[in-house]
Design an enzyme around this catalytic site. Structure first.
Site, PDB file in Angstrom:
ATOM      1  N   ARG A 158       9.325  33.804  31.233  1.00 58.13           N
ATOM      2  CA  ARG A 158      10.570  34.504  31.549  1.00 58.13           C
ATOM      3  C   ARG A 158      11.028  35.388  30.392  1.00 58.13           C
ATOM      4  NH1 ARG A 158      11.414  29.216  33.483  1.00 58.13           N
ATOM      5  NH2 ARG A 158      12.027  29.034  35.681  1.00 58.13           N
ATOM      6  N   ILE A 159      11.059  34.815  29.195  1.00 59.34           N
ATOM      7  CA  ILE A 159      11.532  35.567  28.034  1.00 59.34           C
ATOM      8  C   ILE A 159      10.513  36.628  27.646  1.00 59.34           C
ATOM      9  CG2 ILE A 159      12.245  35.411  25.626  1.00 59.34           C
ATOM     10  CD1 ILE A 159      13.183  32.548  26.220  1.00 59.34           C
ATOM     11  N   ARG A 179      -2.108  31.464  29.141  1.00 59.04           N
ATOM     12  CA  ARG A 179      -3.085  30.547  29.723  1.00 59.04           C
ATOM     13  C   ARG A 179      -3.882  31.193  30.849  1.00 59.04           C
ATOM     14  NH1 ARG A 179       0.906  25.483  30.561  1.00 59.04           N
ATOM     15  NH2 ARG A 179       2.275  27.240  31.031  1.00 59.04           N
ATOM     16  N   ARG A 236       8.486  29.153  19.143  1.00 57.87           N
ATOM     17  CA  ARG A 236       8.538  27.903  18.372  1.00 57.87           C
ATOM     18  C   ARG A 236       7.752  28.093  17.085  1.00 57.87           C
ATOM     19  NH1 ARG A 236      12.436  26.568  20.612  1.00 57.87           N
ATOM     20  NH2 ARG A 236      12.888  24.654  21.764  1.00 57.87           N
ATOM     21  N   ASP A 260      12.311  33.916  13.513  1.00 56.33           N
ATOM     22  CA  ASP A 260      13.557  33.235  13.864  1.00 56.33           C
ATOM     23  C   ASP A 260      13.340  31.724  13.959  1.00 56.33           C
ATOM     24  OD1 ASP A 260      16.315  33.103  14.699  1.00 56.33           O
ATOM     25  OD2 ASP A 260      15.625  32.769  16.752  1.00 56.33           O
ATOM     26  N   GLU A 265      12.099  23.037  10.716  1.00 54.53           N
ATOM     27  CA  GLU A 265      13.492  23.485  10.622  1.00 54.53           C
ATOM     28  C   GLU A 265      14.433  22.329  10.290  1.00 54.53           C
ATOM     29  OE1 GLU A 265      14.431  25.468  14.275  1.00 54.53           O
ATOM     30  OE2 GLU A 265      12.838  26.948  14.051  1.00 54.53           O
ATOM     31  N   HIS A 283      17.025  30.526  13.281  1.00 55.55           N
ATOM     32  CA  HIS A 283      16.901  30.110  14.678  1.00 55.55           C
ATOM     33  C   HIS A 283      18.189  30.416  15.450  1.00 55.55           C
ATOM     34  CE1 HIS A 283      14.691  27.103  17.506  1.00 55.55           C
ATOM     35  NE2 HIS A 283      15.270  28.086  18.197  1.00 55.55           N
ATOM     36  N   GLY A 285      18.221  32.743  18.118  1.00 53.94           N
ATOM     37  CA  GLY A 285      17.846  33.509  19.308  1.00 53.94           C
ATOM     38  C   GLY A 285      18.845  33.441  20.444  1.00 53.94           C
TER      39      GLY A 285
END
Length: 324
Positions: A158-159, A179, A236, A260, A265, A283, A285
């Site tokens: 989606r992103i 994939r 990630r 980001d 983290e 981070h 976003g």
């Protein structure tokens, strides 16, 4: 509903008041991350807790937690990514896991483009140059450009698609690795990430975390990207081999990076921080008030829907759930 009849849930980390207040109005909420002795707290709640509101990385939501809560039915996770939840194990046990997709897509895609432009045109560095009075001594050195760049997107979900849609307006060539090939997009598909890196000069990673994507952007991929290469990551941190990236940046195997997300983290390697030609964000976003409220609302809505007997709204793929 009286307090005696309220369903009991736990929160594994802090949530915005917008969501937390709604949960506390309907459920008996136990803030597990605040407990000094979490094992003792879980033992006391063992036969009462039926739901989990997962927030942050404070407590791993895995088989050990499932064992401790035998009455558990649902984990409603805050975030589209859910690598903090052992969803496969939850699925084997018949537990429902939900996430918060769609509501943060546009925000993260916007941030990805901002981070890409900031990295390409060195916007944070230019800002510092002006603030430090260096413009008085001469113009800032010329930067690279987005013109004629070829962008490879790692993870066209989606992103990823929202990022690609925005990139189309810049007139750049777009390809993707994932994939499998997607029939509904016209971008060139690469089954091999190394081969895509050889053919593009910019990687934008929106890939989720997990074993299947661990360190897929490695030294071989970075070498294939080449000395004009730029890596942007808003997915990630575990997708990139951070030590290989640091070496590639130090040795000028690639040109720059905009990050980001990070492997551990909120700890960011000092070697990355020391590099002035990279852009680093903590981070952020999805970190707008609007989007975080939407995410919190979807977390709440999933729990409400489940305990109203209507099923989960956004179950993850590992969850054995089919709409009636």
């Amino acid at each position: 509903m009286t307090a005696q009849n309220k369903i009991e849930i736990i929160m594994t980390g802090p949530l915005m008041a917008y969501a937390a207040d709604q949960l506390k109005a309907r459920f008996i909420v136990h803030e597990l991350w605040k407990a000094e002795d979490k094992a003792a707290a879980l033992a006391e709640l063992r036969d009462r807790v039926r739901g989990v509101a997962g927030g942050g990385a404070h407590i791993k939501i895995d088989g050990a937690l499932f064992d401790a809560l035998p009455k558990l039915e649902i984990v409603s996770n805050f975030g589209v990514g859910y690598d903090n939840v052992d969803a496969a194990e939850a699925g084997r046990r018949g537990l429902v896991v939900t996430n918060t997709p769609d509501v943060l897509t546009d925000e993260v895609a916007d941030l990805a483009l901002g981070l890409l432009l900031s990295t390409v045109r060195q916007l944070p560095q230019v800002d510092r140059y002006l603030r430090e009075g260096k413009w008085l001594a001469g113009a800032y050195p010329l930067t690279t450009s987005l013109r004629k760049r070829k962008i490879g997107i790692v993870g066209l979900g989606r992103i990823g698609k929202a990022v690609a849609h925005r990139l189309e307006a810049f007139g750049v060539e777009i390809a993707y690795h994932g994939r499998s090939r997607q029939a509904d997009v016209a971008y060139r598909y690469y089954p091999s990430l190394v081969e895509m890196a050889q053919d593009v000069d910019t990687l934008v990673s929106v890939a989720p975390g997990g074993d299947s994507t661990y360190h897929i952007i490695n030294a071989e991929v970075l070498k294939a990207l080449g000395p004009n290469g730029i890596v942007v990551n808003v997915g990630r941190g575990t997708v990139i081999d951070e030590q290989a990236l640091i070496k590639a940046l130090q040795d000028k195997t690639i040109l720059s990076a905009g990050l980001d997300v990070f492997e551990d983290e909120p700890r960011v390697p000092a070697e990355l921080i020391a590099l002035d030609h990279v852009v680093l964000l903590p981070h952020v976003g999805s970190a707008s008030v609007h989007t975080r409220e939407q995410m919190g609302q979807l977390l709440v809505d999933n729990l409400n829907s489940w305990f109203d007997g209507k099923g989960p709204l956004t179950p993850v793929v590992e969850t054995p759930w089919k709409k009636a």
